[in-house]
Design an enzyme around this catalytic site. Structure first.
Site, PDB file in Angstrom:
ATOM      1  N   HIS A  55       1.370   0.282   1.113  1.00  0.00           N
ATOM      2  CA  HIS A  55       1.311  -0.745  -0.052  1.00  0.00           C
ATOM      3  C   HIS A  55       0.228  -0.048  -0.902  1.00  0.00           C
ATOM      4  O   HIS A  55      -0.769  -0.136  -0.576  1.00  0.00           O
ATOM      5  CB  HIS A  55       1.282  -2.015   0.538  1.00  0.00           C
ATOM      6  CG  HIS A  55       1.128  -2.980  -0.683  1.00  0.00           C
ATOM      7  ND1 HIS A  55       1.967  -3.882  -0.799  1.00  0.00           N
ATOM      8  CD2 HIS A  55       0.460  -3.064  -1.798  1.00  0.00           C
ATOM      9  CE1 HIS A  55       1.811  -4.887  -1.935  1.00  0.00           C
ATOM     10  NE2 HIS A  55       0.970  -4.032  -2.584  1.00  0.00           N
ATOM     11  N   HIS A  57      -0.460   0.771  -5.255  1.00  0.00           N
ATOM     12  CA  HIS A  57       0.278   1.010  -6.515  1.00  0.00           C
ATOM     13  C   HIS A  57      -0.005   2.521  -7.180  1.00  0.00           C
ATOM     14  O   HIS A  57      -1.328   2.330  -7.782  1.00  0.00           O
ATOM     15  CB  HIS A  57      -0.066  -0.182  -7.342  1.00  0.00           C
ATOM     16  CG  HIS A  57       0.348  -1.438  -6.905  1.00  0.00           C
ATOM     17  ND1 HIS A  57       1.329  -2.196  -7.291  1.00  0.00           N
ATOM     18  CD2 HIS A  57      -0.242  -2.309  -5.879  1.00  0.00           C
ATOM     19  CE1 HIS A  57       1.501  -3.178  -6.699  1.00  0.00           C
ATOM     20  NE2 HIS A  57       0.801  -3.291  -5.867  1.00  0.00           N
ATOM     21  N   GLN A 151       6.155  -6.342 -11.783  1.00  0.00           N
ATOM     22  CA  GLN A 151       4.883  -6.644 -11.760  1.00  0.00           C
ATOM     23  C   GLN A 151       4.785  -8.108 -12.657  1.00  0.00           C
ATOM     24  O   GLN A 151       4.096  -8.919 -12.386  1.00  0.00           O
ATOM     25  CB  GLN A 151       3.927  -5.700 -12.494  1.00  0.00           C
ATOM     26  CG  GLN A 151       2.456  -6.018 -12.744  1.00  0.00           C
ATOM     27  CD  GLN A 151       1.610  -6.439 -11.272  1.00  0.00           C
ATOM     28  OE1 GLN A 151       1.142  -5.492 -10.619  1.00  0.00           O
ATOM     29  NE2 GLN A 151       1.927  -7.811 -10.882  1.00  0.00           N
ATOM     30  N   HIS A 209       5.884  -9.126  -2.831  1.00  0.00           N
ATOM     31  CA  HIS A 209       4.590  -9.423  -3.019  1.00  0.00           C
ATOM     32  C   HIS A 209       4.690 -11.004  -3.106  1.00  0.00           C
ATOM     33  O   HIS A 209       5.091 -11.819  -3.881  1.00  0.00           O
ATOM     34  CB  HIS A 209       3.916  -9.176  -4.533  1.00  0.00           C
ATOM     35  CG  HIS A 209       3.403  -7.954  -4.675  1.00  0.00           C
ATOM     36  ND1 HIS A 209       4.148  -6.591  -4.487  1.00  0.00           N
ATOM     37  CD2 HIS A 209       2.029  -7.455  -5.212  1.00  0.00           C
ATOM     38  CE1 HIS A 209       3.309  -5.744  -4.619  1.00  0.00           C
ATOM     39  NE2 HIS A 209       2.112  -6.108  -5.016  1.00  0.00           N
ATOM     40  N   GLU A 212       0.491 -14.363  -2.931  1.00  0.00           N
ATOM     41  CA  GLU A 212      -0.507 -13.492  -2.996  1.00  0.00           C
ATOM     42  C   GLU A 212      -1.299 -14.748  -4.034  1.00  0.00           C
ATOM     43  O   GLU A 212      -1.813 -14.403  -5.078  1.00  0.00           O
ATOM     44  CB  GLU A 212      -0.618 -12.247  -3.654  1.00  0.00           C
ATOM     45  CG  GLU A 212      -1.832 -11.577  -3.644  1.00  0.00           C
ATOM     46  CD  GLU A 212      -1.774 -10.281  -4.307  1.00  0.00           C
ATOM     47  OE1 GLU A 212      -3.053  -9.572  -4.116  1.00  0.00           O
ATOM     48  OE2 GLU A 212      -0.689  -9.915  -4.904  1.00  0.00           O
ATOM     49  N   ASP A 308      -3.620  -0.531  -1.156  1.00  0.00           N
ATOM     50  CA  ASP A 308      -3.205  -1.400  -2.251  1.00  0.00           C
ATOM     51  C   ASP A 308      -3.488  -0.879  -3.421  1.00  0.00           C
ATOM     52  O   ASP A 308      -2.813  -0.624  -4.394  1.00  0.00           O
ATOM     53  CB  ASP A 308      -3.960  -2.901  -1.936  1.00  0.00           C
ATOM     54  CG  ASP A 308      -2.921  -3.906  -3.080  1.00  0.00           C
ATOM     55  OD1 ASP A 308      -2.028  -3.436  -3.568  1.00  0.00           O
ATOM     56  OD2 ASP A 308      -3.294  -4.918  -2.991  1.00  0.00           O
ATOM     57  N   TRP A 314      -7.007  -4.623 -10.745  1.00  0.00           N
ATOM     58  CA  TRP A 314      -7.091  -5.760  -9.905  1.00  0.00           C
ATOM     59  C   TRP A 314      -8.462  -5.224  -8.662  1.00  0.00           C
ATOM     60  O   TRP A 314      -9.052  -6.279  -7.991  1.00  0.00           O
ATOM     61  CB  TRP A 314      -5.919  -5.676  -8.760  1.00  0.00           C
ATOM     62  CG  TRP A 314      -4.963  -5.867  -9.729  1.00  0.00           C
ATOM     63  CD1 TRP A 314      -4.229  -7.345  -9.744  1.00  0.00           C
ATOM     64  CD2 TRP A 314      -4.072  -5.308 -10.457  1.00  0.00           C
ATOM     65  NE1 TRP A 314      -3.202  -7.572 -10.624  1.00  0.00           N
ATOM     66  CE2 TRP A 314      -3.101  -6.158 -11.062  1.00  0.00           C
ATOM     67  CE3 TRP A 314      -3.890  -4.062 -10.832  1.00  0.00           C
ATOM     68  CZ2 TRP A 314      -2.221  -5.929 -11.839  1.00  0.00           C
ATOM     69  CZ3 TRP A 314      -2.833  -3.598 -11.820  1.00  0.00           C
ATOM     70  CH2 TRP A 314      -1.982  -4.610 -12.415  1.00  0.00           C
TER      71      TRP A 314
END
Length: 416
Positions: A55, A57, A151, A209, A212, A308, A314
């Site tokens: 996982h 991005h 997203q 996702h 979260e 991640d 983020w």
């Protein structure tokens, strides 16, 4: 043909030899008779399957310093807002260049298998096109799976569901969703139904996702699990994050553990990311932000750790070193009994491969000769010392090698 000697394998008291022929493991034994094989001495260091990052991005990496991308509150939802406000400014070649840099960081740290979520809430599908090209270019060195990830929401973003489907047609490997970001619970549930529908229609994997958030009433995991159980595709499904499950009522959570075990669903936890993002509205005590990693693991449910992010709206840090992720994860999840430490590497190796449905993985005859060499003489030492990777081998060939640390000026001291 290559024979790797003095390899220390998990669960083996004696050093082993590994024979590789035509990119495959041919034989693994304490001693192997060969004629004419190239000999490579692994010097008693720990040999394990390659690290797996299930996982990340890659279209977001190294964007934290972009104009307008600063996340002042440090929350998940502001991160989504900042990305939505800035992503249209990014050119395809920038996405590709940053993603390549991110992949190289991971490969240099022993990762050979990556699953990346790519934002498809973009009519031009810019990030997806760049990642499809990069996946093909790098396949000799790293296996990359792509998640068609909406997203900004499958339904919160107009036409998001159609863009997800188009991404699957173009070659994305997994269906993504973000139900807790949709405008209403009903829309979140609709996105889960759609994700499962698309996975069945196109024979794709699922990676959602899921929950979260610290909101204990965010329970999309329950619906996802029920649907994939009904379709018998639990083992092809991953629930990423599931932070609210860590805050849920215990009676509910322990009832759910039985249902999760039945379906065979996989869990991906992102320790550094979620301990940073979650609990932002808490005063004290502050929640850890992780799902119930220990309880899932103890219940026989497959769970793994992931990076991640690398310097995006983020999360400001991240360097692709999964040993850092593992170190944080076992501390936060309180998984440090002797047995848990000795098996901790599974959280960034075999468990991740299982989540990604990679069959050709593991140090076994007949499988691709992919492995890494860790600067440690045991699993416990590797975890305790946060040991680095000395070599990465793919299809029997070295991707890189490093020399162990040398202590020239104080060699007498270190020999005591």
């Amino acid at each position: 043909m290559t024979k790797f000697i003095n390899a220390r394998l998990k669960g083996k008291k004696e050093l082993c030899e590994i024979l590789v022929e035509k990119g495959k493991f041919k034989k693994i034994a304490q001693h192997i008779e060969t004629d004419g094989a190239k000999i490579t001495d692994l010097k008693g260091y720990l040999v394990v399957p390659p690290y797996v990052d299930p996982h990340i991005h890659l279209d977001y990496v190294f964007t934290s310093q972009m104009e307008g991308a600063l996340n002042g509150s440090g929350t998940l939802f502001e991160g989504i807002q900042r990305w939505g406000e800035t992503k249209d400014k990014i050119k395809p070649e920038e996405i590709r260049g940053r993603a390549l840099k991110g992949v190289l960081k991971e490969v240099r740290n022993g990762v050979q298998f990556i699953r990346t979520h790519i934002d498809v809430t973009d009519p031009k599908l810019t990030g997806l096109k760049a990642m499809l090209e990069l996946r093909e270019q790098l396949k000799e060195y790293v296996t990359i799976q792509i998640v068609a990830f909406p997203q900004e929401g499958m339904y919160a973003y107009k036409g998001g569901d159609s863009l997800v489907e188009e991404a699957l047609k173009m070659g994305a490997d997994c269906v993504g969703a973000i139900p807790h970001y949709e405008f209403a619970r009903e829309f979140g549930e609709k996105s889960i139904h759609k994700a499962v529908e698309l996975a069945v229609k196109y024979d794709k994997l699922i990676d959602v996702h899921c929950d979260e958030t610290d909101d204990t009433q965010s329970r999309f995991l329950e619906l996802l699990n029920a649907l994939v159980y009904s379709e018998s595709i639990g083992r092809k499904t991953a629930a990423s994050h599931t932070c609210s499950f860590g805050s849920a009522d215990n009676s509910y959570a322990f009832r759910m553990l039985k249902q999760l075990y039945k379906s065979g669903i996989n869990f991906i936890s992102c320790p550094t990311e979620n301990i940073y993002l979650q609990g932002r509205q808490d005063t004290y005590p502050k929640r850890r932000g992780l799902t119930r990693v220990k309880e899932l693991n103890d219940a026989g449910i497959n769970v793994c750790f992931a990076q991640d992010s690398m310097s995006d709206p983020w999360y400001p840090l991240g360097n692709g070193n999964l040993m850092n992720i593992l170190d944080h994860g076992i501390h936060i999840a309180q998984m440090m009994s002797q047995t848990e430490i000795e098996n901790a590497l599974d959280l960034i190796t075999v468990n991740g491969a299982k989540t990604m449905n990679i069959d050709d993985y593991g140090i076994e005859p007949g499988k691709s000769a992919d492995f890494i060499v860790i600067e440690a003489k045991s699993e416990f030492e590797a975890v305790c010392e946060r040991a680095g990777v000395l070599a990465s081998v793919r299809n029997g060939e070295f991707l890189f090698t490093k020399e162990p640390a040398k202590y020239n000026n104080c060699s007498k001291l270190f020999s005591l």
